[in-house]
Design an enzyme around this catalytic site. Structure first.
Site, short mmCIF file in Angstrom:
data_model
loop_
_atom_site.label_atom_id
_atom_site.label_comp_id
_atom_site.label_asym_id
_atom_site.label_seq_id
_atom_site.Cartn_x
_atom_site.Cartn_y
_atom_site.Cartn_z
N SER A 153 -17.71 -25.76 -1.83
CA SER A 153 -18.77 -25.18 -2.66
C SER A 153 -19.88 -26.20 -2.79
CB SER A 153 -18.23 -24.82 -4.04
OG SER A 153 -19.26 -24.27 -4.86
N HIS B 216 -30.25 -28.99 -5.78
CA HIS B 216 -31.44 -28.85 -6.61
C HIS B 216 -32.48 -29.88 -6.16
CE1 HIS B 216 -29.64 -26.09 -9.50
NE2 HIS B 216 -28.59 -26.90 -9.61
N HIS C 32 -27.29 -22.31 -2.92
CA HIS C 32 -25.85 -22.33 -3.18
C HIS C 32 -25.13 -21.76 -1.97
CE1 HIS C 32 -22.44 -19.59 -4.27
NE2 HIS C 32 -21.93 -20.74 -4.69
N HIS D 5 -32.69 -14.81 5.12
CA HIS D 5 -31.91 -13.58 5.31
C HIS D 5 -31.64 -13.32 6.80
CE1 HIS D 5 -31.33 -11.65 1.38
NE2 HIS D 5 -32.33 -12.43 1.02
N HIS E 108 -28.00 -9.72 -18.85
CA HIS E 108 -28.67 -9.84 -20.14
C HIS E 108 -30.17 -10.06 -19.99
CE1 HIS E 108 -27.72 -13.96 -18.95
NE2 HIS E 108 -28.67 -14.39 -19.79
N GLY F 292 -7.82 -25.37 -15.20
CA GLY F 292 -7.69 -26.79 -15.48
C GLY F 292 -8.26 -27.68 -14.41
N GLY F 293 -9.32 -27.22 -13.73
CA GLY F 293 -9.93 -28.00 -12.68
C GLY F 293 -10.71 -29.20 -13.22
N ARG F 294 -11.23 -29.98 -12.32
CA ARG F 294 -11.99 -31.19 -12.69
C ARG F 294 -13.37 -30.77 -13.18
NH1 ARG F 294 -15.15 -35.24 -9.67
NH2 ARG F 294 -14.95 -37.25 -10.74
#
Length: 303
Positions: A90, A94, A104, A145, A175, A258-260
């Site tokens: 992943s 920026h 991303h 694209h 939202h 519970g990842g880093r």
């Protein structure tokens, strides 16, 4: 199913991407190898205050657990309580220059181990890439694209259109009633027709990332800018933070399992600004982002 091959691909992809980005930036990435108490670990490669990237991370992880977290079983309740493996790459970048977009990309494979006696574990692939500009340029959107489409053409003529719609739907701030950016491609739950084909599709997406993003970065990185553009960038980065903390399934999965935390939240930009009920001036370049780019547009025409 060959998780060793998937792991080898992912670690190789991380190394290739980090090497190219570091060469462009001029600053080396910090590399942290970490272990997860419940099982597994990963390597986080992070750059901050570089020549090009204000912050960026390219993370590999292969983590395991005894019980799937809620974010992984929301659409698969029959898998609740199973042990699991999750591995992938992943990345979020920026750039400092407001004319250079945030990007991303991720590729991942998930395995839910079924009870003894089952024919084989349940597995699926997911991933994609998407672009979040602060100032819109049509040639950038079309290029991004087009490369996304090229990555998927070997797997069916309709695949790009399907994954483009999926991306537009997923990276949407309900939202705010607006897209996070100009989209790209997104897929999940991919497990047909077979493991080999699904893995090949994942590889094609990962292999096309640099071709999709680097030409855009190189076009925009040296554009002159001032306080106005940086202020707008910080304001729009707030939308990125809102999506990642409220909706992003990868963030939720990482925190629930519970990842880093440092690796999970490396996707957040370093400088962000929120304002109360603020709108850009009509007719401005900032307003054009809303009117011409954050509209779920079909950038490749009739495709």
């Amino acid at each position: 199913m060959d998780l060793i091959a998937v792991k080898d691909y992912c670690t190789g992809l991380q190394s290739r991407v980090v090497a190219r980005l570091a060469a462009i930036d001029g600053k080396a990435f910090r590399s942290d190898r970490w272990q997860r108490p419940e099982g597994g670990g990963g390597v986080s490669c992070v750059i901050e205050e570089g020549g090009v990237f204000e912050r960026g991370g390219v993370n590999f992880s292969h983590v395991t657990g005894k019980v799937l977290p809620p974010s992984a079983t929301a659409s698969r309740p029959e898998l609740a309580g199973r042990g699991w493996d999750a591995l992938g790459v992943s990345l979020v970048l920026h750039p400092r220059n407001p004319y250079a977009p945030t990007v991303h990309m991720n590729v991942r494979c998930f395995v839910a181990h079924l009870p003894s006696g089952a024919a084989q574990p349940a597995w699926w692939f997911g991933g994609g890439m998407d672009l979040t500009p602060y100032y819109g340029f049509e040639e950038d959107a079309v290029h991004f694209h087009r490369v996304c489409r090229d990555a998927l053409i070997p797997f069916g003529a309709d695949r790009y259109a399907r994954y483009k719609r999926w991306c537009d739907k997923y990276f949407y701030l309900k939202h705010r009633q607006e897209p996070r950016g100009i989209g790209g491609i997104f897929f999940d739950d991919l497990n047909t027709p077979d493991f080999k084909t699904c893995f090949a599709l994942q590889q094609s997406v990962g292999d096309h990332f640099l071709d999709a993003y680097l030409p855009i970065l190189e076009r925009r990185n040296n554009a002159p800018y001032g306080d106005r553009e940086r202020d707008w960038q910080a304001y729009r980065r707030g939308r990125y933070v809102e999506f990642n903390l409220v909706y992003d399934r990868g963030t939720l999965f990482g925190l629930q399992s519970g990842g880093r935390v440092e690796a999970i939240l490396m996707s957040l930009p370093p400088i962000v600004r929120w304002r109360y009920d603020w709108q850009p001036a009509p007719g401005s370049a900032e307003a054009k982002l809303y009117s011409d780019f954050l509209i779920g547009k079909n950038w490749l025409g009739g495709v």
